[in-house]
Write a protein that holds these residues in place. Sequence first.
Motif, PDB file in Angstrom:
ATOM      1  N   GLY A 228       0.649  -1.167  -0.001  1.00 43.88           N
ATOM      2  CA  GLY A 228       0.209   0.070   0.122  1.00 43.88           C
ATOM      3  C   GLY A 228       0.884   1.266  -0.085  1.00 43.88           C
ATOM      4  N   GLY A 229       2.021   1.015   0.454  1.00 36.93           N
ATOM      5  CA  GLY A 229       3.203   2.349   0.534  1.00 36.93           C
ATOM      6  C   GLY A 229       2.730   3.690   1.219  1.00 36.93           C
ATOM      7  N   PHE A 230       3.207   4.559   0.970  1.00 33.03           N
ATOM      8  CA  PHE A 230       2.998   5.751   1.580  1.00 33.03           C
ATOM      9  C   PHE A 230       1.543   6.147   1.775  1.00 33.03           C
ATOM     10  CE2 PHE A 230       2.818  10.326   2.177  1.00 33.03           C
ATOM     11  CZ  PHE A 230       3.296  10.230   3.593  1.00 33.03           C
ATOM     12  N   PRO A 231       0.881   6.225   0.569  1.00 31.42           N
ATOM     13  CA  PRO A 231      -0.809   6.634   0.646  1.00 31.42           C
ATOM     14  C   PRO A 231      -1.464   5.907   1.756  1.00 31.42           C
ATOM     15  CG  PRO A 231      -0.233   6.344  -1.704  1.00 31.42           C
ATOM     16  CD  PRO A 231       1.195   5.805  -0.914  1.00 31.42           C
ATOM     17  N   GLU A 232      -1.266   4.445   1.584  1.00 36.38           N
ATOM     18  CA  GLU A 232      -1.969   3.697   2.951  1.00 36.38           C
ATOM     19  C   GLU A 232      -1.656   3.932   4.181  1.00 36.38           C
ATOM     20  OE1 GLU A 232      -2.421  -1.020   3.957  1.00 36.38           O
ATOM     21  OE2 GLU A 232      -2.363  -0.596   1.726  1.00 36.38           O
ATOM     22  N   TRP A 233      -0.184   4.193   4.480  1.00 40.50           N
ATOM     23  CA  TRP A 233       0.541   4.609   5.769  1.00 40.50           C
ATOM     24  C   TRP A 233      -0.294   5.800   6.030  1.00 40.50           C
ATOM     25  CZ3 TRP A 233       4.285   1.984   8.508  1.00 40.50           C
ATOM     26  CH2 TRP A 233       4.769   2.842   9.411  1.00 40.50           C
ATOM     27  N   GLU A 234      -0.151   6.867   5.247  1.00 47.65           N
ATOM     28  CA  GLU A 234      -0.938   8.067   5.847  1.00 47.65           C
ATOM     29  C   GLU A 234      -2.466   8.082   5.876  1.00 47.65           C
ATOM     30  OE1 GLU A 234      -0.350  12.827   4.561  1.00 47.65           O
ATOM     31  OE2 GLU A 234      -0.522  11.512   2.937  1.00 47.65           O
ATOM     32  N   GLN A 235      -2.900   7.508   4.947  1.00 46.74           N
ATOM     33  CA  GLN A 235      -4.619   7.070   5.360  1.00 46.74           C
ATOM     34  C   GLN A 235      -4.731   6.486   6.579  1.00 46.74           C
ATOM     35  OE1 GLN A 235      -6.162   4.850   2.088  1.00 46.74           O
ATOM     36  NE2 GLN A 235      -7.316   6.466   1.438  1.00 46.74           N
ATOM     37  N   ASN A 236      -3.827   5.591   7.245  1.00 45.80           N
ATOM     38  CA  ASN A 236      -4.047   5.250   8.370  1.00 45.80           C
ATOM     39  C   ASN A 236      -3.813   6.064   9.665  1.00 45.80           C
ATOM     40  OD1 ASN A 236      -5.601   2.463   7.911  1.00 45.80           O
ATOM     41  ND2 ASN A 236      -3.811   2.283   6.671  1.00 45.80           N
ATOM     42  N   GLY A 237      -3.476   7.172   9.407  1.00 44.85           N
ATOM     43  CA  GLY A 237      -2.882   7.912  10.492  1.00 44.85           C
ATOM     44  C   GLY A 237      -1.541   7.846  11.020  1.00 44.85           C
ATOM     45  N   LEU A 238      -0.736   6.785  10.419  1.00 50.28           N
ATOM     46  CA  LEU A 238       0.360   6.710  11.016  1.00 50.28           C
ATOM     47  C   LEU A 238       1.405   7.825  10.838  1.00 50.28           C
ATOM     48  CD1 LEU A 238       0.388   3.035   9.709  1.00 50.28           C
ATOM     49  CD2 LEU A 238      -0.090   3.794  12.155  1.00 50.28           C
ATOM     50  N   ALA A 239       2.568   7.793  11.712  1.00 50.63           N
ATOM     51  CA  ALA A 239       3.508   8.893  11.724  1.00 50.63           C
ATOM     52  C   ALA A 239       4.200   9.035  10.419  1.00 50.63           C
ATOM     53  CB  ALA A 239       4.607   8.602  12.907  1.00 50.63           C
ATOM     54  N   VAL A 240       4.130  10.457  10.048  1.00 52.20           N
ATOM     55  CA  VAL A 240       4.809  11.010   9.119  1.00 52.20           C
ATOM     56  C   VAL A 240       5.643  12.148   9.351  1.00 52.20           C
ATOM     57  CG1 VAL A 240       3.116  10.190   7.397  1.00 52.20           C
ATOM     58  CG2 VAL A 240       3.048  12.517   8.117  1.00 52.20           C
ATOM     59  N   GLU A 241       6.662  12.665   8.503  1.00 52.87           N
ATOM     60  CA  GLU A 241       7.526  13.687   8.730  1.00 52.87           C
ATOM     61  C   GLU A 241       7.884  14.292   7.569  1.00 52.87           C
ATOM     62  OE1 GLU A 241      10.823  12.299  11.008  1.00 52.87           O
ATOM     63  OE2 GLU A 241      11.686  11.173   9.546  1.00 52.87           O
ATOM     64  N   ALA A 242       8.433  15.624   7.623  1.00 51.50           N
ATOM     65  CA  ALA A 242       8.817  16.345   6.434  1.00 51.50           C
ATOM     66  C   ALA A 242      10.518  16.268   6.703  1.00 51.50           C
ATOM     67  CB  ALA A 242       8.413  17.793   6.268  1.00 51.50           C
ATOM     68  N   SER A 243      11.283  16.584   5.552  1.00 57.62           N
ATOM     69  CA  SER A 243      12.752  16.828   5.603  1.00 57.62           C
ATOM     70  C   SER A 243      12.926  18.383   5.242  1.00 57.62           C
ATOM     71  CB  SER A 243      13.453  15.875   4.900  1.00 57.62           C
ATOM     72  OG  SER A 243      13.226  14.622   5.340  1.00 57.62           O
ATOM     73  N   GLN A 244      14.013  18.723   5.871  1.00 62.47           N
ATOM     74  CA  GLN A 244      14.497  20.197   5.444  1.00 62.47           C
ATOM     75  C   GLN A 244      15.231  19.761   3.903  1.00 62.47           C
ATOM     76  OE1 GLN A 244      13.602  23.107   6.272  1.00 62.47           O
ATOM     77  NE2 GLN A 244      12.218  22.390   7.804  1.00 62.47           N
ATOM     78  N   LYS A 245      15.004  20.763   2.996  1.00 66.79           N
ATOM     79  CA  LYS A 245      15.957  20.430   1.790  1.00 66.79           C
ATOM     80  C   LYS A 245      17.324  21.219   2.115  1.00 66.79           C
ATOM     81  CE  LYS A 245      12.377  20.380  -1.729  1.00 66.79           C
ATOM     82  NZ  LYS A 245      11.893  21.080  -2.737  1.00 66.79           N
TER      83      LYS A 245
END
Length: 119
Positions: free
Chosen positions: A78-95
């Motif tokens: 399911g990759g990232f879309p499924e992970w995020e859809q299920n409310g699991l932890a995500v983060e951003a990186s600074q370029k």
Amino acid sequence: MKEYHEKHIKGAASIPYGEKSLKDVAFDPALDDWAGPQKLDKDKPYIFQCNGPECWKSYKAAKVAIANGFKNVYWFRGGFPEWEQNGLAVEASQKPTDVAPATPPAAPAPPMTTAARRQ
């Protein structure tokens, strides 16, 4: 890489898979370019994921890792879309910040005559 910097699974690393082989279970990994086996510790567990079930890159990376002696390999279809859809932890990186060139920029290049496609 842009998507990774904007948002990704918390703690995930991005090791892009250069896909040139067919999108098929019988793909030829020799046609692809992936530095994962050289960058990763074979003794650690890994979960391979990409941008959803239509993406073949994580499947291929998992298969290549197994063929290279990795023992704890998991493929998250399911990759990232499924992970995020299920409310699991995500983060951003600074370029990384852009550094100004030491010399003035050259004259602008002539317009491109061929279209570029985002891979």
